[in-house]
Structures are given as C-alpha cells and as structure tokens.
Design an enzyme around this catalytic site. Sequence first.
Site, PDB file in Angstrom:
ATOM      1  CE  LYS A 245     -10.029  14.234  57.982  1.00 10.04           C
ATOM      2  NZ  LYS A 245     -11.354  14.859  58.035  1.00 10.04           N
ATOM      3  CG  ASP A 250     -12.327  16.070  52.706  1.00  9.05           C
ATOM      4  OD1 ASP A 250     -12.799  15.360  51.793  1.00  9.05           O
ATOM      5  OD2 ASP A 250     -12.903  16.261  53.795  1.00  9.05           O
ATOM      6  CE  LYS A 257     -14.784  18.767  52.311  1.00  8.44           C
ATOM      7  NZ  LYS A 257     -15.745  18.844  53.410  1.00  8.44           N
ATOM      8  CG  ASP A 268      -9.605  17.117  56.087  1.00 11.43           C
ATOM      9  OD1 ASP A 268      -9.887  17.477  57.237  1.00 11.43           O
ATOM     10  OD2 ASP A 268     -10.241  16.242  55.476  1.00 11.43           O
ATOM     11  CG  ASP A 327     -17.170  15.812  52.607  1.00 12.60           C
ATOM     12  OD1 ASP A 327     -15.930  15.710  52.731  1.00 12.60           O
ATOM     13  OD2 ASP A 327     -17.780  16.898  52.643  1.00 12.60           O
ATOM     14  CD  GLU A 329     -12.577  12.926  54.628  1.00  7.31           C
ATOM     15  OE1 GLU A 329     -13.783  13.166  54.431  1.00  7.31           O
ATOM     16  OE2 GLU A 329     -11.816  13.725  55.199  1.00  7.31           O
ATOM     17  NE  ARG A 331     -17.452  10.722  60.370  1.00  9.44           N
ATOM     18  CZ  ARG A 331     -18.509  11.460  60.663  1.00  9.44           C
ATOM     19  NH1 ARG A 331     -19.599  10.892  61.134  1.00  9.44           N
ATOM     20  NH2 ARG A 331     -18.479  12.771  60.505  1.00  9.44           N
TER      21      ARG A 331
HETATM   22  N1  BES Z   1     -12.643  17.656  56.620  1.00  6.26           N
HETATM   23  C1  BES Z   1     -14.026  17.792  56.845  1.00  6.26           C
HETATM   24  C2  BES Z   1     -14.359  18.575  58.107  1.00  6.26           C
HETATM   25  C3  BES Z   1     -13.951  20.023  58.156  1.00  6.26           C
HETATM   26  C4  BES Z   1     -14.863  21.019  57.884  1.00  6.26           C
HETATM   27  C5  BES Z   1     -12.670  20.386  58.548  1.00  6.26           C
HETATM   28  C6  BES Z   1     -14.496  22.351  57.970  1.00  6.26           C
HETATM   29  C7  BES Z   1     -12.300  21.707  58.624  1.00  6.26           C
HETATM   30  C8  BES Z   1     -13.208  22.684  58.347  1.00  6.26           C
HETATM   31  C9  BES Z   1     -14.681  16.419  56.969  1.00  6.26           C
HETATM   32  O1  BES Z   1     -14.076  15.381  56.303  1.00  6.26           O
HETATM   33  C10 BES Z   1     -16.056  16.552  56.426  1.00  6.26           C
HETATM   34  O2  BES Z   1     -16.197  16.839  55.284  1.00  6.26           O
HETATM   35  N2  BES Z   1     -17.030  16.372  57.299  1.00  6.26           N
HETATM   36  C11 BES Z   1     -18.400  16.497  56.924  1.00  6.26           C
HETATM   37  C12 BES Z   1     -19.134  15.385  57.621  1.00  6.26           C
HETATM   38  C13 BES Z   1     -20.533  15.196  57.119  1.00  6.26           C
HETATM   39  C14 BES Z   1     -20.532  14.632  55.713  1.00  6.26           C
HETATM   40  C15 BES Z   1     -21.208  14.252  58.063  1.00  6.26           C
HETATM   41  C16 BES Z   1     -18.902  17.846  57.395  1.00  6.26           C
HETATM   42  O3  BES Z   1     -18.441  18.316  58.438  1.00  6.26           O
HETATM   43  O4  BES Z   1     -19.709  18.444  56.702  1.00  6.26           O
HETATM   44 ZN    ZN Z   2     -12.019  15.583  55.961  1.00  8.32          ZN
HETATM   45 ZN    ZN Z   3     -14.735  15.177  54.245  1.00  7.53          ZN
END
Ligand code: BES
Ligand code: ZN
Ligand code: ZN
Length: 479
Positions: A245, A250, A257, A268, A327, A329, A331
Amino acid sequence: MKITYTHELPPNKKADALVIGVYEGMKNLTKEEALQLKNLNFSGKVREVVTLPGTENFKTLIYVGLGKKSELKSDTVRLAAAKGVKSAKKVKAKKVVFELFGMDKLKEKAAKAVAEGIVLGNYQFKKYKSGKEEKFEIEKITVAGEKEYEKEFETGYILAEAANFTRDIVNEPGNVVTPEKLAEIAEEISEEYSFKCKVFKEKDLEKNQMVGILTVGRGSKNPPRFIHITYKPKNPKKRIVLVGKGVTFDSGGLNIKPEQFMKTMKSDKAGACAVLGIMKAIGQLKPDVEVHALIPTVENMPDGKAYRPDDIIVYKNGKSVEIHSTDAEGRLILADALIYGSELEPDVMIDMATLTGACVVALGHYTSGLFTEDDKLATALLKLSSETGEKMWRMPLDEDLKEDIKGTYSDLQNVGKTRYGGAITAALFLRNFVDSKKVKSWAHIDIAGPAFLDKEWKYYSAGASGQPVRTIVEFIVES
Ligand code: BES
Ligand code: ZN
Ligand code: ZN
C-alpha cells in the site's frame, strides 16, 4: 558508516571503542573486570550496558548484557549489538570494534543478528537536522569473528540495510515523497539491480481499469501511479507477487481525519516502501525465485475533484463497491493490485499495508496482523517472524463477518457495518480481489501498528521501523 569483517582474533587494531558481549555470570571476563562491572551494577542481564575507560588500544570499553546463555535468542543479540552502537555514538567514538558474540549458542544466526543489530541500531533519520552535534556518525566499525560466520554476517548486513532503506523513504514527508517520487525511486533501484520496471500513469491506469487507484487519486494534485517491478532469474523455482500500500499521505479525504490521527499519516506508504526495500535485498541476494513487486500509490486528499461517500465503482473483476468512508482508501487501491497480481498466476501473493487502526487496537503497536487461509504459509511466516523479531500474530478471516461488508446497492461496501472486527472485515474485503483459481496462496499483513513507532523500541528509533522487510526477504530466499 563503513563496516568490515575481520578474522583477526582477538582484535588488536587501535580504535576508539571496543564492544564486548557478556552473559550473566560474566565467565568470559577476568575476575578483576567482572568485579569492576559488578560495582557498576552490571551483571550481564539483557538490556544492560556499561561504559568504562579502556586500554591503550581501545579508549573506551563498552560491555553489553546478553542475559543467560541458555535463554539467548537472536533478538537479544540484535538488541545488545544495537546498545553497543548507541553507546559508542554517545561517547563520540569514530572507530569502533565489535567482538562477535552469541555464536557459542546460536552459531551463524548470531553473526547475522549482530550485523542487523549494528545497522538497525545505528539508524536515525536526521537528514533535515542542521546541527553539527546531531549529525555525528561513527566512521568505521570492524567486527571480529571467525571466517565461517562471515557469509551470514554479510546477509544480516544486506537485510538491515534494506530495512533502513525502507525507513528512509517512509520517514520522508508527503511534500517530498509523492506517488511520482515513489515511482522514481522504484526506477532507480530497478536500474541498479537490472530489474524490469513499468510505471503506469493515468492513461495506463485507465487502460487497465484500475478504478480504485484512479478514484482515490483524483482528490490530489499529485497524480496516482501503479508500479510493477520484475525480478526474473534464469530458472526460477517459484513465482512470488508482493503488493504494498502506497498512500503517500492519508488525510482521510472528504471523511477527513481529526488532527491527532492525521499526524504521522506520511507513514501510510510503509507497505510500498517495504516492498521496495525487499526488492533491494533481492537484487543483492539473487534468489532462484521470480519476484514481482506491485505498488498502487496515491495521495488521499479532500478536494472538489475528490471521490465521495455514496460513490459506486466497478472493478475489472466485475465487483462493485460503494464508498462508505473515503478514509478506507487503502483497500480500494490494493484491490486493483490484487486483481493485476492474480493475472500473474503466482505461487504466493503477499500484500503488506498500514490498513486499519482496528489492527492496532487488536494487537498493539508492536505486532502485525497476519491473515491467510493457508496454514503452511502461516506457519512459515510466523516461524520466520519470531526469528527476525518482526512480530506477527495470525488473525482469522471470519466468514461470519462477510455480511458486514455486503453493500446495499452494490456487491460490497468499503467499510464494515460496525467498527468491530475492523481489521478482519478489511482483510475479507481484499479477498474478493484475489482470484483463487490463479493464486495458489495469499497472505495479507496489516502493518499499521509496527510500521511507524511513536517512540524508541528495542533496536528501533522512533519513526519508521522497516517492518516486515527482513521477514519477507528471508521467506523468499527460503522458498
Ligand atoms: N491508513 C489508515 C489506517 C491506519 C491507522 C494506519 C493508524 C496506521 C495507523 C487507513 O486508511 C484508515 O484510515 N482506516 C480507517 C478505516 C475505517 C474508516 C474503516 C481506520 O482504521 O479508522
Ligand atoms: Zn490509509
Ligand atoms: Zn484512510
């Protein structure tokens, strides 16, 4: 820093510091030495380190604890070696000598671990610091050990340098490393190691129906890319596809966020950078395995052109996805890469991604989540991970949670209906894009926890850790 290996034992070149490994009991030391250390509360326990004024040959003596010999592990050796380097830096030693340690128990594994500990422990990201004090670097490290351990020592050096290469890119901020920059770096290492490298720009992305990358990438002025690096030896025994990825920043997109979660999101792209680090090591170790590195890379930003919640996209494999959160993104862009990777019909496909905060909630900051249906692959990766110290824990692809990502108007939605089991629903989502008829075995590694550390841990300084580079390289070499 230059590192050389010498067979001259005991080492007698002059240096600013000598690092000596000591087991509990301190049997390898003279009585006087042991007594002196005892008075300084040093007894050879793990994590202990003490510095003494030295002899004519070595201005400073640095003793590092190895714990009980019967309990010695590779990671203890790594930690001790790292403590040695850090202490040498503290006393501003320019030339440092190490006596190889741990081989009496772990043989060549210890030689590899000492090299890794030195190189990983020496790492700091200080490119942008201008102070002279902060810039101090050890000039030369000489490691003294038997000839039979030299090869493994070199392997350890290559593995750790590859991890540090990954750390260097991850630590760069989003204004420096954009998707285009990531592609440039991929082209540079491909040139260096004679890999084939293809970078997909917008037109190629469209031609290949890479809708996830195009959709998420639309909100940024830094255009998205897809990178495909190929390493093909003469008679490969296996074909392995790696996917990383590469979200260079992000922000969350329109589902922006909050402040405390947006900071550090330069990390990220850690999966992509790990894949690049792995390829760097592959270029040097040249295993008999065909390796394809696939990197979908975008910047996730809010904008007038950005994708939005409720949008529906249809992937090349026919599956439709409605966006519930911009967010989630990662996947979406990985899906394109997994479809593309399936077409390569690999024996093994492994993706690595800072995919979910839920995985950090589940396992903490120091353990990655490993998802696979292949027990053999799980066993192999877990065994290597316990050896490399890059901790992994197997997580279930729970069929009962499939319901959670079923879409209302389309096949899938990009977020679970509740936040429970968020790391698992993300993995289940990805599985929809792995063609089980074409891919013998698939694993997903959620590295959201360990990829980027908020404070110093083991031999790692705060920031990027370079995980899981060493584990995956070892896996490929063993394949
Ligand atoms: N890049 C984040 C995940 C992440 C969180 C990486 C903390 C490193 C540290 C990912 O893109 C994300 O924002 N995921 C969301 C998913 C949710 C919207 C279902 C999350 O984990 O809150
Ligand atoms: Zn991310
Ligand atoms: Zn994200």
